[in-house]
Design a protein around this motif. Structure first.
Motif, mmCIF file in Angstrom:
data_model
loop_
_atom_site.group_PDB
_atom_site.id
_atom_site.type_symbol
_atom_site.label_atom_id
_atom_site.label_comp_id
_atom_site.label_asym_id
_atom_site.label_seq_id
_atom_site.Cartn_x
_atom_site.Cartn_y
_atom_site.Cartn_z
ATOM 1 N N TYR A 53 -4.551 2.564 -10.477
ATOM 2 C CA TYR A 53 -3.430 2.006 -9.519
ATOM 3 C C TYR A 53 -4.210 1.260 -8.571
ATOM 4 O O TYR A 53 -3.495 0.700 -7.751
ATOM 5 C CB TYR A 53 -2.905 3.642 -9.164
ATOM 6 N N ASN A 54 -5.533 1.478 -8.041
ATOM 7 C CA ASN A 54 -6.190 0.350 -7.295
ATOM 8 C C ASN A 54 -5.812 -1.151 -7.927
ATOM 9 O O ASN A 54 -5.661 -2.084 -6.985
ATOM 10 C CB ASN A 54 -7.645 0.871 -7.006
ATOM 11 N N GLY A 55 -6.188 -1.257 -9.085
ATOM 12 C CA GLY A 55 -6.279 -2.431 -9.759
ATOM 13 C C GLY A 55 -4.558 -3.109 -9.402
ATOM 14 O O GLY A 55 -4.418 -4.222 -9.221
ATOM 15 N N GLU A 101 0.918 -1.200 0.126
ATOM 16 C CA GLU A 101 -0.066 0.118 0.049
ATOM 17 C C GLU A 101 0.731 1.183 0.053
ATOM 18 O O GLU A 101 0.562 2.335 -0.866
ATOM 19 C CB GLU A 101 -0.986 0.019 1.184
ATOM 20 N N LYS A 102 1.865 1.291 0.694
ATOM 21 C CA LYS A 102 2.911 2.311 0.976
ATOM 22 C C LYS A 102 3.240 2.563 -0.393
ATOM 23 O O LYS A 102 3.548 3.799 -0.763
ATOM 24 C CB LYS A 102 3.929 2.100 1.972
ATOM 25 N N SER A 103 4.078 1.608 -1.203
ATOM 26 C CA SER A 103 4.674 1.659 -2.300
ATOM 27 C C SER A 103 3.592 2.262 -3.706
ATOM 28 O O SER A 103 4.112 3.060 -4.345
ATOM 29 C CB SER A 103 5.294 0.327 -2.815
ATOM 30 N N ILE A 104 2.479 1.477 -3.548
ATOM 31 C CA ILE A 104 1.404 1.987 -4.461
ATOM 32 C C ILE A 104 0.946 3.636 -4.447
ATOM 33 O O ILE A 104 0.886 4.352 -5.311
ATOM 34 C CB ILE A 104 0.472 1.040 -4.680
ATOM 35 N N GLN A 105 1.057 3.674 -3.004
ATOM 36 C CA GLN A 105 0.496 5.317 -2.660
ATOM 37 C C GLN A 105 1.817 6.317 -3.329
ATOM 38 O O GLN A 105 1.314 7.321 -3.761
ATOM 39 C CB GLN A 105 0.253 5.594 -1.201
ATOM 40 N N ASN A 106 2.955 5.797 -3.061
ATOM 41 C CA ASN A 106 4.033 6.668 -3.494
ATOM 42 C C ASN A 106 3.916 6.850 -5.186
ATOM 43 O O ASN A 106 4.159 7.907 -5.613
ATOM 44 C CB ASN A 106 5.281 6.136 -3.013
ATOM 45 N N ASP A 107 3.775 5.688 -5.684
ATOM 46 C CA ASP A 107 3.633 5.713 -7.234
ATOM 47 C C ASP A 107 2.649 6.361 -7.458
ATOM 48 O O ASP A 107 2.673 7.216 -8.681
ATOM 49 C CB ASP A 107 3.637 4.317 -7.786
ATOM 50 N N TYR A 108 1.495 6.325 -6.977
ATOM 51 C CA TYR A 108 0.225 7.183 -7.305
ATOM 52 C C TYR A 108 0.393 8.593 -7.163
ATOM 53 O O TYR A 108 -0.081 9.335 -7.947
ATOM 54 C CB TYR A 108 -0.842 6.495 -6.401
ATOM 55 N N ASN A 109 1.113 9.125 -6.000
ATOM 56 C CA ASN A 109 1.220 10.473 -5.907
ATOM 57 C C ASN A 109 2.258 11.100 -6.943
ATOM 58 O O ASN A 109 1.798 12.116 -7.607
ATOM 59 C CB ASN A 109 1.806 10.854 -4.526
ATOM 60 N N GLN A 110 3.130 10.338 -7.281
ATOM 61 C CA GLN A 110 4.078 10.693 -8.418
ATOM 62 C C GLN A 110 3.382 10.930 -9.797
ATOM 63 O O GLN A 110 3.435 12.064 -10.302
ATOM 64 C CB GLN A 110 5.318 9.764 -8.482
ATOM 65 N N ALA A 111 2.381 9.790 -10.019
ATOM 66 C CA ALA A 111 1.897 9.938 -11.368
ATOM 67 C C ALA A 111 0.753 10.840 -11.372
ATOM 68 O O ALA A 111 0.615 11.633 -12.260
ATOM 69 C CB ALA A 111 1.134 8.439 -11.568
ATOM 70 N N LEU A 112 0.128 11.125 -10.268
ATOM 71 C CA LEU A 112 -0.918 12.264 -10.259
ATOM 72 C C LEU A 112 -0.247 13.536 -10.378
ATOM 73 O O LEU A 112 -0.444 14.472 -11.246
ATOM 74 C CB LEU A 112 -1.466 12.149 -8.906
ATOM 75 N N THR A 113 0.911 13.825 -9.847
ATOM 76 C CA THR A 113 1.749 14.985 -9.936
ATOM 77 C C THR A 113 2.064 15.624 -11.238
ATOM 78 O O THR A 113 2.018 16.459 -11.666
ATOM 79 C CB THR A 113 2.830 14.914 -8.700
ATOM 80 N N ALA A 173 -9.114 12.648 -14.839
ATOM 81 C CA ALA A 173 -7.793 11.996 -15.008
ATOM 82 C C ALA A 173 -7.479 11.380 -13.333
ATOM 83 O O ALA A 173 -7.231 10.084 -13.207
ATOM 84 C CB ALA A 173 -6.857 12.856 -15.036
ATOM 85 N N GLN A 174 -8.090 12.032 -12.383
ATOM 86 C CA GLN A 174 -7.798 11.553 -10.992
ATOM 87 C C GLN A 174 -8.629 10.110 -10.921
ATOM 88 O O GLN A 174 -8.212 9.270 -10.194
ATOM 89 C CB GLN A 174 -8.541 12.445 -10.039
ATOM 90 N N GLN A 175 -9.898 10.223 -11.397
ATOM 91 C CA GLN A 175 -10.643 9.019 -11.369
ATOM 92 C C GLN A 175 -10.215 7.810 -11.930
ATOM 93 O O GLN A 175 -10.227 6.608 -11.629
ATOM 94 C CB GLN A 175 -12.340 9.319 -11.919
ATOM 95 N N GLU A 176 -9.589 8.096 -13.264
ATOM 96 C CA GLU A 176 -8.961 6.966 -14.151
ATOM 97 C C GLU A 176 -8.059 6.346 -13.419
ATOM 98 O O GLU A 176 -7.490 5.157 -13.382
ATOM 99 C CB GLU A 176 -8.704 7.653 -15.366
ATOM 100 N N LEU A 177 -6.974 7.261 -12.928
ATOM 101 C CA LEU A 177 -5.818 6.848 -12.154
ATOM 102 C C LEU A 177 -6.058 6.090 -10.789
ATOM 103 O O LEU A 177 -5.350 5.160 -10.486
ATOM 104 C CB LEU A 177 -4.779 7.929 -11.869
ATOM 105 N N ASP A 178 -6.995 6.772 -10.203
ATOM 106 C CA ASP A 178 -7.409 5.842 -8.794
ATOM 107 C C ASP A 178 -7.944 4.548 -9.307
ATOM 108 O O ASP A 178 -7.685 3.477 -8.665
ATOM 109 C CB ASP A 178 -8.910 6.528 -8.176
ATOM 110 N N LYS A 179 -8.825 4.264 -10.336
ATOM 111 C CA LYS A 179 -9.098 2.998 -10.769
ATOM 112 C C LYS A 179 -7.798 2.162 -11.180
ATOM 113 O O LYS A 179 -7.803 1.170 -10.715
ATOM 114 C CB LYS A 179 -10.172 3.132 -11.662
#
Length: 819
Positions: A453-455, A394-406, A445-451
């Motif tokens: 990266y959750n997967g 979860e921590k690793s995915i959250q970091n990747d998610y934040n970077q991708a979102l930024t 875009a945030q919704q798409e990335l949420d879906k």
């Protein structure tokens, strides 16, 4: 097939299978009286709830074939563990017609729906229970009360039950008991077999007496010829060949009564439906339970074989009874004593085997508990691995998610700035529209990335958890195998110690029995010699008495002749006086010989006291006394007759011929008296010689017996030396065994035990590991040419000590060599 209708006002299910089982436990096994049975029912019910099947605890006392077999599998395990069958007070198959109105019937009646169809009395679940088809089919064909039902009708009943059983359990024909042919039923009692279980051999290897048999003649042990009693289970058994009982004890006393509820012939339906995967899983779990029970039985047999010792036995013969004093008496008595001692040895061996079995089973239970404790500790150590992995992922995915979102926001901002630059000339409204469009795009875009990266997070977590779970399972299996090997080695050592102790006890008992046998042989031999001497003395006494009485009769005749001689009275008196003097001298001589005989008798008595028992001494004294009494009586009678005064008639001698006749008669009488005295002397001398011969014979026999005893002792000592040498040779263990025992000492962290195996290959390294000495371990490993340490525990500990010694390079080499 089980379709269940939930009753509204009761916490109970109603079964609509065409055939169901109704069962009631005996009071001892009733769930309210027996916690183990209650736990088993709850466990089976919980498993059935997970399979979306009506739980057993809500259908009892009724059950489908499937739920009944699930229960019986657990009960069979309980019976195998406790060595006690589970019994039922009532067990029956009930029939149900889904087209008729439901109304539960009563026991023993065919009224109602469902109603009683087949009852089995004295039904029980033992360790060798297979399934219901075997139990029911066998009793349908074997019960005498069903003799009025023909073969075809019995087959129809069995086919109906077979179809219902397969529909309920989902099993195949291989797990159904094979129905007998009509020819098989005519031979007698039938025993059915199940094809799927036919390959499981139930052979009983009664090791025939392999005990060493002791031969007292050669003084050695010989091996007996083993006997094999291999019994095979046949499909049918003929009652004319010996009333052989059913191979499955729970069904031997069952009585099956078939109650016909419909007089019309019933139609057999053919069902070709394939069993579902869920039912096949149930069948596979049932087979696994079979293997567990076989493992328990194999463990018990293994313990019996490893701790079993055979009693040594004396070789015996079939001999007829013999009286004392006759040929073969000693051999007969010794042979009888051997039989008694063999029973003593066999009883002692049986007690030792029973004690060894209980001890080894207890030790194995302790080892099993130790293994379970180690596995529990291991599982406890890795119990929170899932949460740890989840947090890391979860921590690793959250970091990747934040970077991708930024990054995505930055791209959109750049595009917005470009659009704003192009629309500088546009109105403020257009600018606001652009801003709104940017905000909308950001949100999408945030919704798409949420879906997305959750997967990804879920997929990565699943892969990481599967890899970790696989690794944990593999490590658990390796740990379990290592622990099993360790405790198996310990169990073998325990069995060896118990067997050695039992052998020592039997050898001590054998020595005592041998001493008792030697004592019995000596006593019986003395008794036989006593009887023989008594018979010889009696025969000699009779012969001497007849020989002494014969000249006495002749003397009486001569006395009569002397009494008739009247002419030569003075000469006769002179001769009588002379004879009296001779008799007196003879008495003195006899008295002196009696004294000598008495002294010899005393010496003989001393020898008898040393070499014979009191019975022989008393018998010899009585025989000697009888002979002396007879001799004294004969001498006394002879002397009395010779000393009697004779009537004298004085006549005048008329002619010389008559005087000459009287002189000749007197001379003959003198010769007869002299010959009588010589006979008495010979008799006394012969008696003395006989006594001397007896003394010499007894002394010689005693010397011979001592010599024989010394030879037997020497032979026994030689045998003991040979056995000690053989034991020393057997005690010499191989290098592999030394390494194995040293590994066990290392695993138990026992330095004292390790010191017993100083010749072990890795002794110095193991000693350093137990002492937790990094420096010594580093020095030892640097001198090793081959870093493969043949044990994972040794390698891991060595790697840890090398790390502590700051020799990481060598630690990596050890890890590489012991992968």
């Amino acid at each position: 097939m089980g379709f269940f209708k939930k009753l509204k006002k009761k916490n109970q299910f109603m079964l609509d299978d065409p055939y169901t089982v109704r069962l009631e436990f005996d009071d001892e096994f009733a769930p309210e009286n027996n916690d183990e049975i209650r736990k088993i029912i709850e466990q089976v019910s919980e498993s059935e709830e997970n399979e979306n099947v009506a739980p057993l605890n809500q259908t009892l006392p009724f059950a489908t074939f499937k739920t009944a077999e699930d229960l019986f599998d657990e009960l069979r395990t309980l019976a195998a563990t406790t060595a006690k069958p589970v019994t039922f007070s009532y067990f029956a198959i009930w029939e149900f017609d889904k087209t008729q109105k439901a109304k539960i019937g009563k026991k023993g009646s065919v009224d109602g729906n469902p109603h009683e169809f087949i009852t089995l009395s004295n039904f029980s679940i033992d360790y060798d229970y297979q399934n219901l088809t075997k139990s029911i089919f066998e009793e349908i064909f074997n019960d005498p009360s069903n003799s009025d039902v023909d073969y075809d009708e019995k087959i129809n009943y069995c086919e109906e039950l077979k179809t219902a059983y397969q529909d309920s359990t989902g099993t195949t024909d291989d797990n159904i008991a094979i129905l007998p042919t009509e020819e098989d039923t005519q031979k007698g009692r039938v025993t059915l077999s199940i094809p799927a279980l036919e390959n499981i051999e139930k052979t009983e290897n009664d090791s025939a007496s392999k005990a060493p048999v002791y031969d007292p003649v050669s003084g050695k042990f010989s091996e007996a010829v083993p006997m094999n009693n291999n019994q095979k289970v046949s499909q049918t058994t003929n009652s004319n060949q010996g009333d052989q009982s059913n191979s499955y004890p729970e069904n031997t006393s069952q009585t099956v009564m078939i109650k016909k509820s419909n007089p019309k012939e019933q139609v057999i339906q053919n069902h070709n439906d394939k069993p579902s995967a869920k039912k096949m899983d149930t069948y596979n779990s049932r087979k696994e339970k079979h293997s567990v029970e076989e493992k328990v039985t194999k463990t018990i047999e293994d313990v019996r074989n490893k701790g079993y010792v055979e009693a040594p036995k004396f070789a015996v013969e079939v001999l007829d009874p013999v009286e004392p004093g006759h040929k073969g008496y000693v051999e007969y008595q010794v042979n009888q004593k051997k039989k008694t001692l063999n029973k003593v040895l066999e009883q002692a061996a049986n007690k030792l085997n029973s004690s060894n079995e209980k001890y080894l089973l207890g030790r194995r239970n302790i080892y099993a508990q130790n293994i379970q404790e180690k596995l529990a500790e291991y599982n406890k150590l890795h119990a929170n691995d899932a949460a740890t992995i989840h947090d890391e992922v979860e921590k690793s995915i959250q970091n990747d998610y934040n970077q991708a979102l930024t990054k995505k926001n930055k791209e959109i901002d750049n595009q917005a700035n470009v659009d704003k630059a192009e629309a500088k000339r546009s109105y403020e409204k257009t600018l606001e529209q652009i801003d709104e469009s940017a905000r909308t795009q950001k949100k999408m875009a945030q919704q798409e990335l949420d879906k997305e990266y959750n997967g990804k997070a879920l997929d990565r977590y699943d892969r990481a958890w599967k890899d970790h779970e696989k690794q944990v399972n593999e490590n658990e299996k390796k740990l379990e195998a290592e622990l099993n090997r360790h405790y198996e080695i310990q169990a073998q050592e325990d069995a060896s110690q118990v067997q050695a102790h039992a052998t020592e006890v039997l050898q001590e008992l054998l020595k005592k029995c041998s001493k008792e046998l030697d004592s019995t042989r000596t006593n019986v031999t003395n008794e036989d010699m006593n009887a023989r001497q008594t018979i010889i003395a009696h025969n000699r006494s009779q012969a001497e008495l007849s020989r002494v009485e014969y000249p006495h009769e002749k003397l009486e005749q001569k006395d009569k002749t002397i009494s008739d001689l009247t002419a030569r009275l003075s000469t006769s008196e002179a001769a009588r006086n002379a004879n009296n003097k001779d008799v007196i001298n003879l008495k003195h001589e006899l008295q002196s010989r009696d004294n000598k005989i008495e002294s010899l008798r005393k010496e003989i008595d001393l020898l008898k006291q040393e070499n014979t028992n009191k019975r022989i001494e008393q018998s010899n004294k009585e025989n000697s006394k009888n002979v002396n009494d007879i001799m004294q009586l004969v001498l006394a009678q002879s002397l009395q007759k010779m000393n009697q005064p004779q009537s004298v008639t004085i006549q005048t001698p008329q002619t010389s011929p008559s005087a000459q006749t009287a002189a000749e008669s007197e001379e003959k009488a003198d010769n007869q008296v002299a010959s009588m005295v010589k006979g008495v002397k010979r008799m006394v001398i012969g008696f003395v010689v006989a006594l001397l011969l007896i003394v010499v014979g007894v002394a010689g026999y005693t010397v011979y017996q001592n010599h024989q005893h010394q030879q037997e002792v020497a032979q026994l000592q030689q045998q003991m030396h040979d056995r000690v040498a053989a034991a020393k040779r057997l005690s010499t263990v191989s290098q592999d065994q030394i390494n194995s025992k040293a590994v066990a000492a290392l695993h138990s962290n026992n330095a004292n035990e390790l010191d017993k195996y100083k010749t072990e290959t890795y002794y110095n390294l193991d000693k350093a590991i137990i002492a937790n000495d990094p420096k010594q371990a580093n020095d030892v490993i640097q001198k090793m040419n081959n870093l493969n340490m043949n044990d994972r525990y040794r390698a891991s500990q060595a790697q840890s000590l090398l790390t502590k010694a700051n020799n990481n390079q060598l630690a990596d080499k050890v890890a590489q060599a012991n992968k």
